[in-house]
Write a protein that holds these residues in place. Structure first.
Motif, PDB file in Angstrom:
ATOM      1  N   ASP A  52       0.718  -1.171   0.118  1.00  0.00           N
ATOM      2  CA  ASP A  52      -0.053   0.081  -0.009  1.00  0.00           C
ATOM      3  C   ASP A  52       0.968   1.275  -0.176  1.00  0.00           C
ATOM      4  O   ASP A  52       2.138   1.226   0.322  1.00  0.00           O
ATOM      5  CB  ASP A  52      -0.903   0.023   1.191  1.00  0.00           C
ATOM      6  N   ASP A  53       0.232   2.477  -0.402  1.00  0.00           N
ATOM      7  CA  ASP A  53       1.011   3.647  -0.530  1.00  0.00           C
ATOM      8  C   ASP A  53       1.836   4.253   0.608  1.00  0.00           C
ATOM      9  O   ASP A  53       2.700   4.708   0.641  1.00  0.00           O
ATOM     10  CB  ASP A  53       0.047   4.489  -1.112  1.00  0.00           C
ATOM     11  N   GLU A  54       0.811   3.940   1.816  1.00  0.00           N
ATOM     12  CA  GLU A  54       1.441   4.361   2.796  1.00  0.00           C
ATOM     13  C   GLU A  54       2.668   3.688   3.462  1.00  0.00           C
ATOM     14  O   GLU A  54       3.861   4.198   4.045  1.00  0.00           O
ATOM     15  CB  GLU A  54       0.315   4.332   4.139  1.00  0.00           C
ATOM     16  N   GLN A  55       2.696   2.198   3.252  1.00  0.00           N
ATOM     17  CA  GLN A  55       4.117   1.623   3.664  1.00  0.00           C
ATOM     18  C   GLN A  55       4.882   1.812   2.702  1.00  0.00           C
ATOM     19  O   GLN A  55       6.319   2.009   3.168  1.00  0.00           O
ATOM     20  CB  GLN A  55       3.433   0.104   3.653  1.00  0.00           C
ATOM     21  N   LYS A 106       6.964   4.627   3.848  1.00  0.00           N
ATOM     22  CA  LYS A 106       7.779   4.372   5.095  1.00  0.00           C
ATOM     23  C   LYS A 106       9.075   3.753   4.616  1.00  0.00           C
ATOM     24  O   LYS A 106       9.951   4.030   5.098  1.00  0.00           O
ATOM     25  CB  LYS A 106       6.856   3.582   5.862  1.00  0.00           C
ATOM     26  N   TRP A 142       1.925  11.780  -3.972  1.00  0.00           N
ATOM     27  CA  TRP A 142       2.784  10.602  -3.298  1.00  0.00           C
ATOM     28  C   TRP A 142       4.208  11.028  -3.319  1.00  0.00           C
ATOM     29  O   TRP A 142       4.880  11.038  -2.278  1.00  0.00           O
ATOM     30  CB  TRP A 142       2.593   9.465  -4.152  1.00  0.00           C
TER      31      TRP A 142
END
Length: 293
Positions: free
Chosen positions: A144-147, A150, A191
């Motif tokens: 996913d984009d959040e991970q 990170k 992003w």
């Protein structure tokens, strides 16, 4: 590190001794003369991506490019750069990161190999006076984009001490995932900007590819005006097709280029279209003419 300066801007910030001022003035006059000799306005530092001209040798592209008014031929390996330097050109974006586009910084297991390569490449690029090195997010592959952000932050922060030591900038390219690079993670400017903000270093920026971002999101001029502080470099290409950037495609490049210049941008704009006409160099010349606002 401060954002990359053009040679002209760098000259203006040099120490103020009489001798240095005289040298700076002389070099500045030479650069202006070069632009005028090539019929260039001097507002844009022009570059081209070598991979778009597979049947033109690097030597021949250097000769033709200099006549056109290019200052750079890019996406070269470190081994290729001495050739362009011999012709009085530079390489505005160094290539060669392991994993390429698909296996990038969004996967922790890729970080060791990238760091090992970067630790060797950064001092060599700096010595060649080519301080921008391209990198990629890699494909999502279910991430996913959040991970993804990170993981990229973790990897980039391992690279930053090397970048700071050698005064180079790591530049991640924004690519479309609709047409050319399915599943690529850094496929939207929001992003990429979020990643830059999370990293928080002038040694990490974005390559805003006009072709790719027109496909993904459009609204390019507003995006450039809002987020230009994160954009270290620009690429061109006609939409659709990634061919010549003239009236045969949908982007009005003079307006986009004027927006870039209005931000005070002093980096490079590289032609990255695949010419479909028989005279490839004429197409390149036309593209540079269109972007020379």
């Amino acid at each position: 590190m401060k954002p990359q300066l053009s040679r002209r801007s760098a000259l203006k910030t040099m120490a103020g001794t009489a001798a240095v001022a005289a040298v700076a003035a002389s070099l500045e006059q030479r650069l202006v003369a070069e632009d005028r000799a090539a019929g260039r306005r001097g507002n844009v530092n022009h570059s081209v991506c070598k991979w778009c001209y597979p049947k033109v040798s690097l030597e021949d592209l250097c000769v033709a490019g200099k006549e056109i008014g290019l200052k750079s031929i890019e996406l070269l390996t470190l081994e290729e750069i001495p050739t362009v330097k011999k012709h009085g050109l530079t390489c505005a974006m160094v290539s060669g990161v392991p994993g390429g586009i698909t296996r990038g910084l969004n996967r922790l297991e890729n970080h060791d190999a990238i760091l090992e390569w970067f630790a060797n490449a950064a001092p060599r690029a700096a010595a060649l006076e080519c301080p921008q090195i391209i990198c990629f997010s890699g494909n999502r592959a279910g991430l996913d984009d959040e991970q993804g952000i990170k993981n990229c932050v973790a990897g980039i922060k391992r690279l930053l001490p090397v970048a700071e030591k050698h005064n180079v900038t790591l530049v991640m390219e924004l690519l479309n995932s609709k047409v050319n690079h399915a599943d690529y993670q850094c496929d939207l400017s929001k992003w990429g900007v979020a990643l830059c903000e999370a990293v928080g270093s002038p040694h990490f920026k974005l390559l805003y590819d006009i072709y790719h971002m027109q496909i993904m999101e459009g609204d390019m001029i507003a995006t450039i005006r809002k987020h230009h502080q994160w954009f270290a470099h620009y690429h061109t290409g006609g939409v659709p097709g990634r061919n010549e950037i003239d009236e045969s495609q949908e982007i009005y490049y003079p307006a986009v280029m004027r927006a870039i210049v209005a931000t005070g941008f002093k980096g490079f704009v590289a032609q990255e279209f695949i010419p479909k006409r028989e005279d490839k160099i004429a197409s390149l010349h036309q593209g540079v003419d269109i972007c020379d606002v």
